[in-house]
Design an enzyme around this catalytic site. Structure first.
Site, PDB file in Angstrom:
ATOM      1  N   HIS A  73      -9.127   0.802  -2.983  1.00 46.80           N
ATOM      2  CA  HIS A  73      -9.593   0.029  -2.477  1.00 46.80           C
ATOM      3  C   HIS A  73     -10.263   1.778  -1.621  1.00 46.80           C
ATOM      4  CE1 HIS A  73      -9.707  -0.716   2.218  1.00 46.80           C
ATOM      5  NE2 HIS A  73     -11.221  -0.616   1.615  1.00 46.80           N
ATOM      6  N   ASP A  94      -7.055  -6.540   4.482  1.00 41.82           N
ATOM      7  CA  ASP A  94      -5.951  -5.381   4.474  1.00 41.82           C
ATOM      8  C   ASP A  94      -6.331  -5.004   6.021  1.00 41.82           C
ATOM      9  OD1 ASP A  94      -4.821  -2.541   4.679  1.00 41.82           O
ATOM     10  OD2 ASP A  94      -6.976  -1.934   3.188  1.00 41.82           O
ATOM     11  N   SER A 149       0.841  -0.980  -0.078  1.00 48.54           N
ATOM     12  CA  SER A 149      -0.143  -0.412  -0.016  1.00 48.54           C
ATOM     13  C   SER A 149       0.916   1.492  -0.290  1.00 48.54           C
ATOM     14  CB  SER A 149      -0.747   0.118   1.359  1.00 48.54           C
ATOM     15  OG  SER A 149      -1.256   1.345   1.057  1.00 48.54           O
ATOM     16  N   MET A 186     -12.675   4.042   0.067  1.00 54.86           N
ATOM     17  CA  MET A 186     -13.019   4.241   1.790  1.00 54.86           C
ATOM     18  C   MET A 186     -14.055   5.556   1.631  1.00 54.86           C
ATOM     19  SD  MET A 186      -9.759   2.779   3.867  1.00 54.86           S
ATOM     20  CE  MET A 186      -8.903   2.957   2.516  1.00 54.86           C
ATOM     21  N   MET A 239     -11.685  -6.002   5.841  1.00 55.91           N
ATOM     22  CA  MET A 239     -10.581  -5.493   6.637  1.00 55.91           C
ATOM     23  C   MET A 239     -10.562  -6.284   7.998  1.00 55.91           C
ATOM     24  SD  MET A 239     -10.133  -2.307   5.022  1.00 55.91           S
ATOM     25  CE  MET A 239      -9.091  -2.262   6.664  1.00 55.91           C
ATOM     26  N   MET A 282      -9.040   7.851   0.667  1.00 56.73           N
ATOM     27  CA  MET A 282      -9.021   7.805   1.549  1.00 56.73           C
ATOM     28  C   MET A 282     -10.018   9.746   1.716  1.00 56.73           C
ATOM     29  SD  MET A 282      -7.613   6.130   5.071  1.00 56.73           S
ATOM     30  CE  MET A 282      -6.787   5.098   5.096  1.00 56.73           C
ATOM     31  N   GLY A 318      -3.190  -5.239   9.032  1.00 61.97           N
ATOM     32  CA  GLY A 318      -1.834  -6.108  10.478  1.00 61.97           C
ATOM     33  C   GLY A 318      -1.539  -6.671  10.065  1.00 61.97           C
ATOM     34  N   HIS A 328      -1.695  -1.703  -3.771  1.00 60.69           N
ATOM     35  CA  HIS A 328      -2.265  -0.754  -3.411  1.00 60.69           C
ATOM     36  C   HIS A 328      -3.144   0.046  -3.262  1.00 60.69           C
ATOM     37  CE1 HIS A 328      -6.426  -2.350  -1.284  1.00 60.69           C
ATOM     38  NE2 HIS A 328      -5.751  -1.184  -0.287  1.00 60.69           N
ATOM     39  N   ASP A 367      -4.856   3.499  -1.560  1.00 58.73           N
ATOM     40  CA  ASP A 367      -5.536   3.338  -0.097  1.00 58.73           C
ATOM     41  C   ASP A 367      -6.122   4.846  -0.256  1.00 58.73           C
ATOM     42  OD1 ASP A 367      -6.428   1.002   1.955  1.00 58.73           O
ATOM     43  OD2 ASP A 367      -4.043   1.287   1.912  1.00 58.73           O
ATOM     44  N   GLY A 414       1.055  -2.386   4.643  1.00 62.63           N
ATOM     45  CA  GLY A 414       1.747  -1.429   4.227  1.00 62.63           C
ATOM     46  C   GLY A 414       3.225  -1.342   5.341  1.00 62.63           C
TER      47      GLY A 414
END
Length: 223
Positions: free
Chosen positions: A69, A178, A11, A71, A140, A40, A180, A36, A38, A200
């Protein structure tokens, strides 16, 4: 059925935004499968990251698949921008879109792979009705909004249940996670049944990102 290779998607949220081209080259040389993105909006999740303009810039610097992705609220309003940006996969949140079936069909009609995502508190029952038409389901495994969070272990049960439904109904979607993911958690995450993992800070923050990726891809549980 779903692809068998363990796919890993670094990511760029965890990368240095002033050196995105270098980050993409690093991901490619390390053996990443996708990039990836992200996205937002500061509404669906607290932070604002970037949008289609960044995706278009990334597209000019890598040949890897771009996994967007969103969000965001009202993800359907963003589809055309991301199509024009050249992404390959467009995943939106079930919690943000009332007409998910319609949006999945729109995404696929534009030639992109369509994904649906759910946050840790959303049950899989919310997406069962469209499992037969999506290309991927993104679970998630942390509460979305910030990188570097710890895996929520209970989300692995959700992944197992999705895998069981896929097998029972002989469906072909990929299962992505996605949050951890890193060398200390990879083995049990793969064991839960995912096909693709977003990586990430465990990638871009590693002393040796290529080694970290390889450790994660080849991780086996010992017990």
């Amino acid at each position: 059925m779903a692809e068998k290779k363990r796919l890993i998607a670094p990511s760029v949220l965890a990368a240095d935004f002033t050196r995105i081209a270098d980050a993409l080259t690093l991901a490619e040389t390390a053996g990443a499968d996708w990039i990836h993105l992200d996205v937002m909006d500061g509404v669906f999740v607290p932070p604002i990251t970037f949008g289609a303009q960044m995706a278009a810039a990334v597209r000019t610097k890598t040949s890897l698949e771009l996994d967007a992705h969103l969000m965001t609220v009202n993800p359907s309003a963003q589809l055309d921008f991301f199509v024009d940006a050249g992404v390959d996969r467009f995943t939106f949140h079930a919690e943000a879109e009332i007409h998910s079936h319609r949006l999945v069909e729109r995404v696929k009609s534009r030639g992109l792979k369509a994904g649906i995502s759910i946050v840790p508190s959303t049950p899989i029952e919310a997406i069962i009705e469209i499992m037969g038409i999506v290309d991927q389901i993104l679970v998630m495994t942390v509460n979305p909004g910030y990188g570097g969070q710890s895996l929520i272990d209970s989300t692995l049960d959700k992944i197992r249940r999705i895998r069981e439904i896929r097998e029972k109904k002989n469906l072909g979607f990929l299962i992505e996670m996605d949050g951890g993911f890193g060398p200390s958690t990879a083995a049990r995450i793969w064991e839960a049944g995912i096909d693709a993992a977003v990586m990430g800070s465990a990638f871009f923050g590693a002393d040796d990102p290529k080694k970290a990726l390889e450790l994660c891809r080849n991780a086996k549980r010992i017990s």
